[in-house]
Design a protein around this motif. Structure first.
Motif, PDB file in Angstrom:
ATOM      1  N   LEU A  73      -8.003 -73.648  33.691  1.00  0.00           N
ATOM      2  CA  LEU A  73      -9.114 -72.804  34.136  1.00  0.00           C
ATOM      3  C   LEU A  73      -8.618 -71.408  34.522  1.00  0.00           C
ATOM      4  N   VAL A  74      -7.466 -71.348  35.171  1.00  0.00           N
ATOM      5  CA  VAL A  74      -6.884 -70.056  35.527  1.00  0.00           C
ATOM      6  C   VAL A  74      -6.514 -69.270  34.269  1.00  0.00           C
ATOM      7  N   LYS A  75      -5.843 -69.932  33.353  1.00  0.00           N
ATOM      8  CA  LYS A  75      -5.437 -69.263  32.107  1.00  0.00           C
ATOM      9  C   LYS A  75      -6.636 -68.735  31.334  1.00  0.00           C
ATOM     10  N   ALA A  76      -7.689 -69.542  31.240  1.00  0.00           N
ATOM     11  CA  ALA A  76      -8.883 -69.148  30.482  1.00  0.00           C
ATOM     12  C   ALA A  76      -9.592 -67.961  31.120  1.00  0.00           C
ATOM     13  N   ASN A  77      -9.364 -67.759  32.429  1.00  0.00           N
ATOM     14  CA  ASN A  77     -10.011 -66.651  33.135  1.00  0.00           C
ATOM     15  C   ASN A  77      -9.019 -65.538  33.460  1.00  0.00           C
ATOM     16  N   SER A  78      -8.094 -65.340  32.550  1.00  0.00           N
ATOM     17  CA  SER A  78      -7.153 -64.233  32.601  1.00  0.00           C
ATOM     18  C   SER A  78      -7.211 -63.514  31.257  1.00  0.00           C
ATOM     19  N   ILE A  79      -7.512 -62.218  31.274  1.00  0.00           N
ATOM     20  CA  ILE A  79      -7.669 -61.483  30.020  1.00  0.00           C
ATOM     21  C   ILE A  79      -6.403 -61.549  29.185  1.00  0.00           C
ATOM     22  N   LEU A  80      -5.268 -61.296  29.802  1.00  0.00           N
ATOM     23  CA  LEU A  80      -4.001 -61.357  29.075  1.00  0.00           C
ATOM     24  C   LEU A  80      -3.504 -62.790  28.942  1.00  0.00           C
ATOM     25  N   GLY A  81      -3.585 -63.531  30.040  1.00  0.00           N
ATOM     26  CA  GLY A  81      -3.076 -64.894  30.034  1.00  0.00           C
ATOM     27  C   GLY A  81      -3.761 -65.787  29.023  1.00  0.00           C
ATOM     28  N   ASN A  82      -5.041 -65.536  28.775  1.00  0.00           N
ATOM     29  CA  ASN A  82      -5.797 -66.356  27.828  1.00  0.00           C
ATOM     30  C   ASN A  82      -5.313 -66.161  26.392  1.00  0.00           C
ATOM     31  N   LYS A  83      -4.680 -65.021  26.146  1.00  0.00           N
ATOM     32  CA  LYS A  83      -4.207 -64.727  24.787  1.00  0.00           C
ATOM     33  C   LYS A  83      -2.759 -65.154  24.565  1.00  0.00           C
ATOM     34  N   MET A  84      -2.125 -65.565  25.658  1.00  0.00           N
ATOM     35  CA  MET A  84      -0.692 -65.870  25.594  1.00  0.00           C
ATOM     36  C   MET A  84      -0.430 -67.374  25.571  1.00  0.00           C
ATOM     37  N   ASN A  85       0.661 -67.748  24.957  1.00  0.00           N
ATOM     38  CA  ASN A  85       1.154 -69.123  25.030  1.00  0.00           C
ATOM     39  C   ASN A  85       2.317 -69.174  26.017  1.00  0.00           C
ATOM     40  N   ASP A  86       2.574 -70.373  26.518  1.00  0.00           N
ATOM     41  CA  ASP A  86       3.691 -70.585  27.437  1.00  0.00           C
ATOM     42  C   ASP A  86       3.633 -69.644  28.640  1.00  0.00           C
ATOM     43  N   VAL A  87       2.509 -69.702  29.349  1.00  0.00           N
ATOM     44  CA  VAL A  87       2.371 -68.919  30.580  1.00  0.00           C
ATOM     45  C   VAL A  87       2.610 -69.838  31.776  1.00  0.00           C
ATOM     46  N   ASP A  88       3.077 -69.246  32.848  1.00  0.00           N
ATOM     47  CA  ASP A  88       3.288 -69.995  34.081  1.00  0.00           C
ATOM     48  C   ASP A  88       2.104 -69.750  35.023  1.00  0.00           C
ATOM     49  N   VAL A  89       1.670 -70.822  35.644  1.00  0.00           N
ATOM     50  CA  VAL A  89       0.628 -70.734  36.671  1.00  0.00           C
ATOM     51  C   VAL A  89       1.274 -71.128  37.989  1.00  0.00           C
ATOM     52  N   VAL A  90       1.138 -70.269  38.985  1.00  0.00           N
ATOM     53  CA  VAL A  90       1.701 -70.565  40.303  1.00  0.00           C
ATOM     54  C   VAL A  90       0.587 -71.108  41.201  1.00  0.00           C
ATOM     55  N   TYR A  91       0.975 -71.962  42.122  1.00  0.00           N
ATOM     56  CA  TYR A  91      -0.017 -72.493  43.058  1.00  0.00           C
ATOM     57  C   TYR A  91       0.641 -72.820  44.391  1.00  0.00           C
ATOM     58  N   THR A  92      -0.140 -72.674  45.446  1.00  0.00           N
ATOM     59  CA  THR A  92       0.349 -72.914  46.800  1.00  0.00           C
ATOM     60  C   THR A  92      -0.833 -73.174  47.713  1.00  0.00           C
ATOM     61  N   MET A  93      -0.562 -73.659  48.907  1.00  0.00           N
ATOM     62  CA  MET A  93      -1.639 -73.893  49.858  1.00  0.00           C
ATOM     63  C   MET A  93      -2.218 -72.558  50.328  1.00  0.00           C
ATOM     64  N   TRP A  94      -3.511 -72.562  50.596  1.00  0.00           N
ATOM     65  CA  TRP A  94      -4.178 -71.348  51.081  1.00  0.00           C
ATOM     66  C   TRP A  94      -3.469 -70.778  52.303  1.00  0.00           C
ATOM     67  N   SER A  95      -2.985 -71.640  53.194  1.00  0.00           N
ATOM     68  CA  SER A  95      -2.336 -71.185  54.420  1.00  0.00           C
ATOM     69  C   SER A  95      -1.048 -70.407  54.157  1.00  0.00           C
ATOM     70  N   ASN A  96      -0.528 -70.478  52.935  1.00  0.00           N
ATOM     71  CA  ASN A  96       0.689 -69.755  52.579  1.00  0.00           C
ATOM     72  C   ASN A  96       0.398 -68.374  52.007  1.00  0.00           C
ATOM     73  N   LEU A  97      -0.887 -68.043  51.830  1.00  0.00           N
ATOM     74  CA  LEU A  97      -1.254 -66.726  51.296  1.00  0.00           C
ATOM     75  C   LEU A  97      -1.100 -65.672  52.388  1.00  0.00           C
ATOM     76  N   LYS A  98      -0.460 -64.586  52.053  1.00  0.00           N
ATOM     77  CA  LYS A  98      -0.191 -63.511  53.010  1.00  0.00           C
ATOM     78  C   LYS A  98      -0.927 -62.240  52.608  1.00  0.00           C
ATOM     79  N   LYS A  99      -1.687 -61.714  53.540  1.00  0.00           N
ATOM     80  CA  LYS A  99      -2.448 -60.495  53.288  1.00  0.00           C
ATOM     81  C   LYS A  99      -2.005 -59.420  54.278  1.00  0.00           C
ATOM     82  N   THR A 100      -1.559 -58.274  53.759  1.00  0.00           N
ATOM     83  CA  THR A 100      -1.143 -57.169  54.616  1.00  0.00           C
ATOM     84  C   THR A 100      -2.082 -55.985  54.411  1.00  0.00           C
TER      85      THR A 100
END
Length: 207
Positions: A73-100
């Motif tokens: 779902l992430v790949k399909a909703n990426s303009i560049l990623g959707n056109k590419m093969n062998d892409v990496d998707v990163v994932y983590t818990m919401w609590s690990n997201l850092k906003k400055t």
């Protein structure tokens, strides 16, 4: 606006969702839940997709089929990623997201890089995307209200558990005291512990 999807490769289905644009992504970053897992195509612009875990479930418990659905779902909703093969998707818990303060709208970092996991997506699988799109719904949720409701219910559950725990302890203490009283009474009534009255005179004549 938020798009919701159901990953029905498990029962009950897992909930996947993503914001319509970077502004919704910003709200999701701010008002996410501790049970949310964040997904994004690595080093390429893409949608922010979230998976909501069930109570007690951890990021390591995500079924591989659900993980694949989220990554597709992430790949399909990426303009560049959707056109590419062998892409990496990163994932983590919401609590690990850092906003400055200096970050752009929708941009995030991480508190702990070691808690960011990665999955390789070889190519887009249309069967998965079509299946997910059939479950797609739209909504305009109040992110703050939903998070506050979630937190309030959690507090109420914790209070209920504490009350039940306290009640159980009181009942156990009452039971222990009752058993102690029975043991004490049985000990008192034991013939070996009872004193026999004896004045040293065999006669019943006190005169």
């Amino acid at each position: 606006m938020v798009y919701y999807f159901e990953s029905d490769v498990v029962s009950p289905p897992s909930l996947l969702f993503m914001g319509f644009d970077k502004n919704e992504n910003e709200d999701l970053i701010k008002w996410g839940w501790p049970e949310d897992v964040w997904f994004h195509v690595d080093k390429v612009s893409s949608a922010h997709v979230y998976l909501r875990l069930r109570p007690g479930q951890t990021i390591d418990d995500i079924p591989s089929a659900v993980l694949e659905d989220a990554a597709q779902l992430v790949k399909a909703n990426s303009i560049l990623g959707n056109k590419m093969n062998d892409v990496d998707v990163v994932y983590t818990m919401w609590s690990n997201l850092k906003k400055t303060p200096g970050m752009e709208v929708g941009q995030v970092g991480f508190y702990k890089e070691k808690e960011v996991l990665k999955i390789r997506v070889a190519k887009r699988i249309n069967d998965i995307i079509n299946r997910l799109n059939k479950t797609k719904t739209e909504a305009h949720p109040d992110f703050r209200a939903e998070r506050e409701k979630r937190d309030r219910l959690e507090r109420e559950d914790k209070k209920k558990i504490l009350r039940e725990h306290k009640k159980k302890e009181e009942e156990e203490e009452k039971h222990r005291k009752a058993e102690a009283e029975v043991r004490s009474y049985n000990s008192l009534m034991n013939p070996e512990n009872m004193e026999k009255y004896d004045d040293g005179n065999d006669s019943d004549d006190f005169m």
